[in-house]
Design a protein around this motif. Sequence first.
Motif, PDB file in Angstrom:
ATOM      1  N   ARG A   1     -17.711  12.735   3.281  1.00  0.00           N
ATOM      2  CA  ARG A   1     -18.038  11.383   2.808  1.00  0.00           C
ATOM      3  C   ARG A   1     -17.403  10.351   3.737  1.00  0.00           C
ATOM      4  N   ASP A   2     -16.188  10.627   4.180  1.00  0.00           N
ATOM      5  CA  ASP A   2     -15.437   9.683   5.015  1.00  0.00           C
ATOM      6  C   ASP A   2     -14.320  10.453   5.709  1.00  0.00           C
ATOM      7  N   PHE A   3     -13.992  10.074   6.918  1.00  0.00           N
ATOM      8  CA  PHE A   3     -12.896  10.702   7.663  1.00  0.00           C
ATOM      9  C   PHE A   3     -12.091   9.557   8.276  1.00  0.00           C
ATOM     10  N   VAL A   4     -10.881   9.362   7.759  1.00  0.00           N
ATOM     11  CA  VAL A   4     -10.077   8.196   8.120  1.00  0.00           C
ATOM     12  C   VAL A   4      -8.860   8.631   8.927  1.00  0.00           C
ATOM     13  N   PHE A   5      -8.615   7.949  10.040  1.00  0.00           N
ATOM     14  CA  PHE A   5      -7.382   8.132  10.799  1.00  0.00           C
ATOM     15  C   PHE A   5      -6.526   6.897  10.574  1.00  0.00           C
ATOM     16  N   LEU A   6      -5.366   7.109   9.952  1.00  0.00           N
ATOM     17  CA  LEU A   6      -4.523   5.990   9.526  1.00  0.00           C
ATOM     18  C   LEU A   6      -3.212   5.998  10.292  1.00  0.00           C
ATOM     19  N   GLU A   7      -2.906   4.894  10.962  1.00  0.00           N
ATOM     20  CA  GLU A   7      -1.617   4.730  11.630  1.00  0.00           C
ATOM     21  C   GLU A   7      -0.785   3.767  10.789  1.00  0.00           C
ATOM     22  N   THR A   8       0.375   4.238  10.345  1.00  0.00           N
ATOM     23  CA  THR A   8       1.215   3.421   9.473  1.00  0.00           C
ATOM     24  C   THR A   8       2.500   3.038  10.199  1.00  0.00           C
TER      25      THR A   8
ATOM     26  N   GLY B   1       8.890   9.263   8.123  1.00  0.00           N
ATOM     27  CA  GLY B   1       9.238  10.254   7.111  1.00  0.00           C
ATOM     28  C   GLY B   1       7.991  10.723   6.388  1.00  0.00           C
ATOM     29  N   GLN B   2       7.934  12.034   6.117  1.00  0.00           N
ATOM     30  CA  GLN B   2       6.735  12.608   5.511  1.00  0.00           C
ATOM     31  C   GLN B   2       6.357  11.962   4.181  1.00  0.00           C
ATOM     32  N   SER B   3       7.327  11.729   3.317  1.00  0.00           N
ATOM     33  CA  SER B   3       7.020  11.168   1.999  1.00  0.00           C
ATOM     34  C   SER B   3       6.425   9.771   2.113  1.00  0.00           C
ATOM     35  N   SER B   4       7.013   8.940   2.951  1.00  0.00           N
ATOM     36  CA  SER B   4       6.534   7.564   3.090  1.00  0.00           C
ATOM     37  C   SER B   4       5.143   7.529   3.696  1.00  0.00           C
ATOM     38  N   VAL B   5       4.895   8.392   4.696  1.00  0.00           N
ATOM     39  CA  VAL B   5       3.575   8.420   5.322  1.00  0.00           C
ATOM     40  C   VAL B   5       2.536   8.951   4.336  1.00  0.00           C
ATOM     41  N   ALA B   6       2.897   9.987   3.562  1.00  0.00           N
ATOM     42  CA  ALA B   6       1.968  10.501   2.552  1.00  0.00           C
ATOM     43  C   ALA B   6       1.644   9.435   1.510  1.00  0.00           C
ATOM     44  N   ASN B   7       2.646   8.667   1.091  1.00  0.00           N
ATOM     45  CA  ASN B   7       2.397   7.593   0.125  1.00  0.00           C
ATOM     46  C   ASN B   7       1.441   6.551   0.700  1.00  0.00           C
ATOM     47  N   ALA B   8       1.614   6.211   1.978  1.00  0.00           N
ATOM     48  CA  ALA B   8       0.707   5.251   2.616  1.00  0.00           C
ATOM     49  C   ALA B   8      -0.709   5.804   2.693  1.00  0.00           C
ATOM     50  N   ALA B   9      -0.833   7.114   2.978  1.00  0.00           N
ATOM     51  CA  ALA B   9      -2.155   7.731   3.054  1.00  0.00           C
ATOM     52  C   ALA B   9      -2.853   7.699   1.704  1.00  0.00           C
ATOM     53  N   VAL B  10      -2.111   7.956   0.624  1.00  0.00           N
ATOM     54  CA  VAL B  10      -2.720   7.938  -0.712  1.00  0.00           C
ATOM     55  C   VAL B  10      -3.138   6.524  -1.092  1.00  0.00           C
ATOM     56  N   ARG B  11      -2.363   5.529  -0.693  1.00  0.00           N
ATOM     57  CA  ARG B  11      -2.769   4.143  -0.977  1.00  0.00           C
ATOM     58  C   ARG B  11      -4.098   3.815  -0.298  1.00  0.00           C
ATOM     59  N   ARG B  12      -4.328   4.395   0.866  1.00  0.00           N
ATOM     60  CA  ARG B  12      -5.603   4.175   1.573  1.00  0.00           C
ATOM     61  C   ARG B  12      -6.729   5.038   1.010  1.00  0.00           C
ATOM     62  N   ALA B  13      -6.384   6.166   0.428  1.00  0.00           N
ATOM     63  CA  ALA B  13      -7.392   7.101  -0.078  1.00  0.00           C
ATOM     64  C   ALA B  13      -8.145   6.499  -1.265  1.00  0.00           C
ATOM     65  N   GLU B  14      -9.376   6.945  -1.449  1.00  0.00           N
ATOM     66  CA  GLU B  14     -10.229   6.424  -2.512  1.00  0.00           C
ATOM     67  C   GLU B  14     -10.600   7.475  -3.550  1.00  0.00           C
ATOM     68  N   GLY B  15     -10.242   8.735  -3.325  1.00  0.00           N
ATOM     69  CA  GLY B  15     -10.678   9.817  -4.200  1.00  0.00           C
ATOM     70  C   GLY B  15     -10.096   9.736  -5.591  1.00  0.00           C
ATOM     71  N   GLU B  16     -10.862  10.247  -6.572  1.00  0.00           N
ATOM     72  CA  GLU B  16     -10.375  10.321  -7.945  1.00  0.00           C
ATOM     73  C   GLU B  16      -9.354  11.441  -8.105  1.00  0.00           C
ATOM     74  N   ALA B  17      -9.391  12.432  -7.200  1.00  0.00           N
ATOM     75  CA  ALA B  17      -8.414  13.518  -7.175  1.00  0.00           C
ATOM     76  C   ALA B  17      -7.841  13.606  -5.769  1.00  0.00           C
TER      77      ALA B  17
END
Length: 300
Positions: A64-71, A75-91
């Motif tokens: 549906r979409d393939f996003v490359f995000l530079e934050t 740190g893994q946790s902070s980058v993962a949190n930023a990725a989820v904020r950008r993500a749109e999925g219900e799961a």
Amino acid sequence: MRERPSISVILVADGRQTSFQPLMRSLARQASLLREVQVVVARGEGDPGFPPSLLRWGAILPCRDFVFLETGDSGQSSVANAAVRRAEGEALLLVDSRHRLLPGHLETCLDALKQGAHAAYTDRVLMDGNLLRYRRLPDFHPDVLRVGNPLGRAVLLRRELWEENGGLSGRTRLGHWEMWIRATLRGKTLIRVPRPLLCRAAPPVVTPGVTPVEDGRHEALLVIRNPAFFPDTVVRWALALLRGEPWALPAGPGRAPNERQTRLMLENAPVQRTRPPAADAPDASELTWDRFLPDRTLSA
């Protein structure tokens, strides 16, 4: 309004990952759901650039979409949190380069969420070179989280569970374990899919630069942050380990001792001469326990 994708697959590309090719090939085999999947690949400040092979997969996969995000995070946790904020999925599904999704993984886990579960995990196939081992995970019960995190991080979860937890905490390296603990305390339903639908390459035996004592401090801090979940004797162990009392020994990477192990530590503790506390020593209840962690550990 654009319809949201069913699933966002989150991948942190932090330079510690190995080849992404097997993971991407396994994602391509999720044919029945691939057009409902969004992939978010994130890198933090100071991490290497996205590998060319990964960029090619962004053009190849019919997602549906393939996003490359530079934050600007680190740190893994902070980058993962930023990725989820950008993500749109219900799961959401967080993976790394050692994971392989076997055919039917996303469809089966998503069906479990549709039937009312808040998160779903599957049995595993562990890959160590040419050796494959089937790992049957336990059916979910709170007790399975009191000594470790057998669920790992590759668990399909509802977005609401992530948001209620405030994302991953960066105060320890055990953010996923803590998220499952807190979901359990809030009465969320985590279920096991009794099929081996996830393959994982064996991690290194020893993490470079990490000592057993440092590992133990992260496990102890996890216990201190969630005292209502653990037995009182285990909380006592965690406090003692953070204070440096010699009887309180680390239980092993990603492990907390159970009540019996804690009692054995106490019974076998050497007799110590006790010193009177200094007159200006702060009360133990006033101590900030994350002061015992290395300076490089980041707070979420």
